[in-house]
Design a protein around this motif. Sequence first.
Motif, PDB file in Angstrom:
ATOM      1  N   PRO A  69       0.771  -1.506   0.000  1.00 18.53           N
ATOM      2  CA  PRO A  69      -0.012  -0.136  -0.002  1.00 18.53           C
ATOM      3  C   PRO A  69       0.668   1.230   0.166  1.00 18.53           C
ATOM      4  N   ASP A  70       2.130   1.357  -0.252  1.00 22.04           N
ATOM      5  CA  ASP A  70       3.044   2.401  -0.222  1.00 22.04           C
ATOM      6  C   ASP A  70       2.999   3.004  -1.615  1.00 22.04           C
ATOM      7  N   ARG A  71       3.352   4.197  -1.802  1.00 22.63           N
ATOM      8  CA  ARG A  71       3.689   4.968  -2.947  1.00 22.63           C
ATOM      9  C   ARG A  71       4.894   4.764  -3.581  1.00 22.63           C
ATOM     10  N   VAL A  72       4.764   4.605  -4.971  1.00 20.54           N
ATOM     11  CA  VAL A  72       6.342   4.544  -5.862  1.00 20.54           C
ATOM     12  C   VAL A  72       6.256   5.923  -6.666  1.00 20.54           C
ATOM     13  N   ALA A  73       7.317   6.222  -6.696  1.00 22.05           N
ATOM     14  CA  ALA A  73       7.721   7.508  -7.534  1.00 22.05           C
ATOM     15  C   ALA A  73       9.056   7.293  -8.244  1.00 22.05           C
ATOM     16  N   THR A  74       9.091   7.313  -9.490  1.00 18.33           N
ATOM     17  CA  THR A  74      10.338   7.136 -10.179  1.00 18.33           C
ATOM     18  C   THR A  74      10.303   7.744 -11.657  1.00 18.33           C
ATOM     19  N   GLY A  75      11.641   8.349 -11.775  1.00 22.93           N
ATOM     20  CA  GLY A  75      11.806   8.886 -13.161  1.00 22.93           C
ATOM     21  C   GLY A  75      11.846   7.920 -14.253  1.00 22.93           C
TER      22      GLY A  75
ATOM     23  N   ASP B 260       7.317  -3.445 -34.935  1.00 23.53           N
ATOM     24  CA  ASP B 260       6.525  -2.696 -35.981  1.00 23.53           C
ATOM     25  C   ASP B 260       5.684  -1.477 -35.658  1.00 23.53           C
ATOM     26  N   ASP B 261       5.391  -1.290 -34.407  1.00 18.10           N
ATOM     27  CA  ASP B 261       4.685  -0.038 -33.991  1.00 18.10           C
ATOM     28  C   ASP B 261       5.694   0.978 -34.237  1.00 18.10           C
ATOM     29  N   ALA B 262       6.993   0.754 -33.670  1.00 20.11           N
ATOM     30  CA  ALA B 262       8.153   1.824 -33.793  1.00 20.11           C
ATOM     31  C   ALA B 262       8.085   2.486 -35.275  1.00 20.11           C
ATOM     32  N   ASP B 263       7.890   1.709 -36.421  1.00 17.13           N
ATOM     33  CA  ASP B 263       8.033   1.891 -37.644  1.00 17.13           C
ATOM     34  C   ASP B 263       6.983   2.980 -37.922  1.00 17.13           C
ATOM     35  N   THR B 264       5.912   3.069 -37.271  1.00 24.85           N
ATOM     36  CA  THR B 264       4.809   3.739 -37.824  1.00 24.85           C
ATOM     37  C   THR B 264       4.899   5.315 -37.309  1.00 24.85           C
ATOM     38  N   LEU B 265       5.756   5.566 -36.510  1.00 20.36           N
ATOM     39  CA  LEU B 265       6.163   6.705 -35.843  1.00 20.36           C
ATOM     40  C   LEU B 265       7.009   7.745 -36.571  1.00 20.36           C
ATOM     41  N   PRO B 266       7.065   9.043 -36.691  1.00 21.31           N
ATOM     42  CA  PRO B 266       8.465   9.753 -37.242  1.00 21.31           C
ATOM     43  C   PRO B 266       9.599   9.495 -36.271  1.00 21.31           C
ATOM     44  N   PRO B 267      10.711   9.332 -36.988  1.00 23.44           N
ATOM     45  CA  PRO B 267      11.852   8.949 -36.187  1.00 23.44           C
ATOM     46  C   PRO B 267      12.119   9.798 -35.123  1.00 23.44           C
ATOM     47  N   ASP B 268      11.979  10.859 -35.010  1.00 26.21           N
ATOM     48  CA  ASP B 268      12.242  11.821 -33.776  1.00 26.21           C
ATOM     49  C   ASP B 268      11.177  11.690 -32.704  1.00 26.21           C
ATOM     50  N   THR B 269      10.450  10.991 -32.555  1.00 26.31           N
ATOM     51  CA  THR B 269       9.167  11.062 -31.927  1.00 26.31           C
ATOM     52  C   THR B 269       9.743  10.497 -30.617  1.00 26.31           C
ATOM     53  N   PRO B 270       9.637  11.126 -29.323  1.00 31.50           N
ATOM     54  CA  PRO B 270       9.922  10.701 -28.258  1.00 31.50           C
ATOM     55  C   PRO B 270       9.026   9.583 -27.704  1.00 31.50           C
ATOM     56  N   VAL B 271       9.413   8.313 -27.413  1.00 31.43           N
ATOM     57  CA  VAL B 271       8.623   7.136 -26.711  1.00 31.43           C
ATOM     58  C   VAL B 271       9.310   6.865 -25.360  1.00 31.43           C
ATOM     59  N   PHE B 272       8.542   6.645 -24.398  1.00 29.05           N
ATOM     60  CA  PHE B 272       9.025   6.669 -23.039  1.00 29.05           C
ATOM     61  C   PHE B 272       9.402   5.018 -22.869  1.00 29.05           C
ATOM     62  N   THR B 273      10.696   4.704 -22.669  1.00 25.99           N
ATOM     63  CA  THR B 273      10.905   3.300 -22.670  1.00 25.99           C
ATOM     64  C   THR B 273      11.790   2.783 -21.257  1.00 25.99           C
ATOM     65  N   ASP B 274      12.266   3.679 -20.479  1.00 29.57           N
ATOM     66  CA  ASP B 274      13.137   3.429 -19.610  1.00 29.57           C
ATOM     67  C   ASP B 274      12.654   4.015 -18.307  1.00 29.57           C
ATOM     68  N   PHE B 275      13.300   3.214 -17.009  1.00 31.47           N
ATOM     69  CA  PHE B 275      12.802   4.033 -15.726  1.00 31.47           C
ATOM     70  C   PHE B 275      14.006   3.798 -14.936  1.00 31.47           C
ATOM     71  N   TYR B 276      14.183   4.566 -13.906  1.00 29.93           N
ATOM     72  CA  TYR B 276      15.072   4.911 -12.916  1.00 29.93           C
ATOM     73  C   TYR B 276      14.643   4.043 -11.519  1.00 29.93           C
ATOM     74  N   LEU B 277      15.456   3.106 -10.919  1.00 30.60           N
ATOM     75  CA  LEU B 277      14.984   2.376  -9.950  1.00 30.60           C
ATOM     76  C   LEU B 277      14.622   3.229  -8.902  1.00 30.60           C
ATOM     77  N   PRO B 278      13.544   3.365  -8.091  1.00 26.92           N
ATOM     78  CA  PRO B 278      13.224   4.169  -6.984  1.00 26.92           C
ATOM     79  C   PRO B 278      14.215   3.624  -5.664  1.00 26.92           C
ATOM     80  N   ASP B 279      14.392   4.563  -4.805  1.00 26.65           N
ATOM     81  CA  ASP B 279      15.240   4.570  -3.731  1.00 26.65           C
ATOM     82  C   ASP B 279      14.278   4.948  -2.591  1.00 26.65           C
TER      83      ASP B 279
END
Length: 142
Positions: A21-27, A39-58
């Motif tokens: 029941p605790d909260r998590v916050a991470t970048g 295939d999904d990536a091929d449908t977007l313009p090349p410079d479109t930002p896609v969220f792909t990674d996270f930082y482990l919460p401390d």
Amino acid sequence: MVYITRALVDVLLDLASDADPDRVATGVSVTPAAELAGDDADTLPPDTPVFTDFYLPDPGNAINAVFGVDLSTPAGQAQGQFVSHPLRELEVTRRDDLAQVVFVAVPPWTNAEDSFGVFDRSGTRQPLEILDASPPEQTLTD
């Protein structure tokens, strides 16, 4: 439109479920669509930002626990934030507004629209597309 990979959504939801029941916050950070595989990536313009990674919460970081500021994430490397609200509504709170893009999850920890969403800094819900794509593989030395 905000884009995120299905794998990242799954990991973030697992983090939230494990912390409940605790909260998590991470970048969370982006990769240009041109660098993604799938295939999904091929449908977007090349410079479109896609969220792909996270930082482990401390969980031991007192400043993060009190103020919601993750000082363990290198400055400028997280383009967004993920937060879980185990006991709240699917919305951005005053504690969450430190990022331009905020992903929020609430129980039952699924990627359904009533359990996972993305908001701008002011708390306005944004359109979200979950992509079946993957970022390039990296090692800890990259």
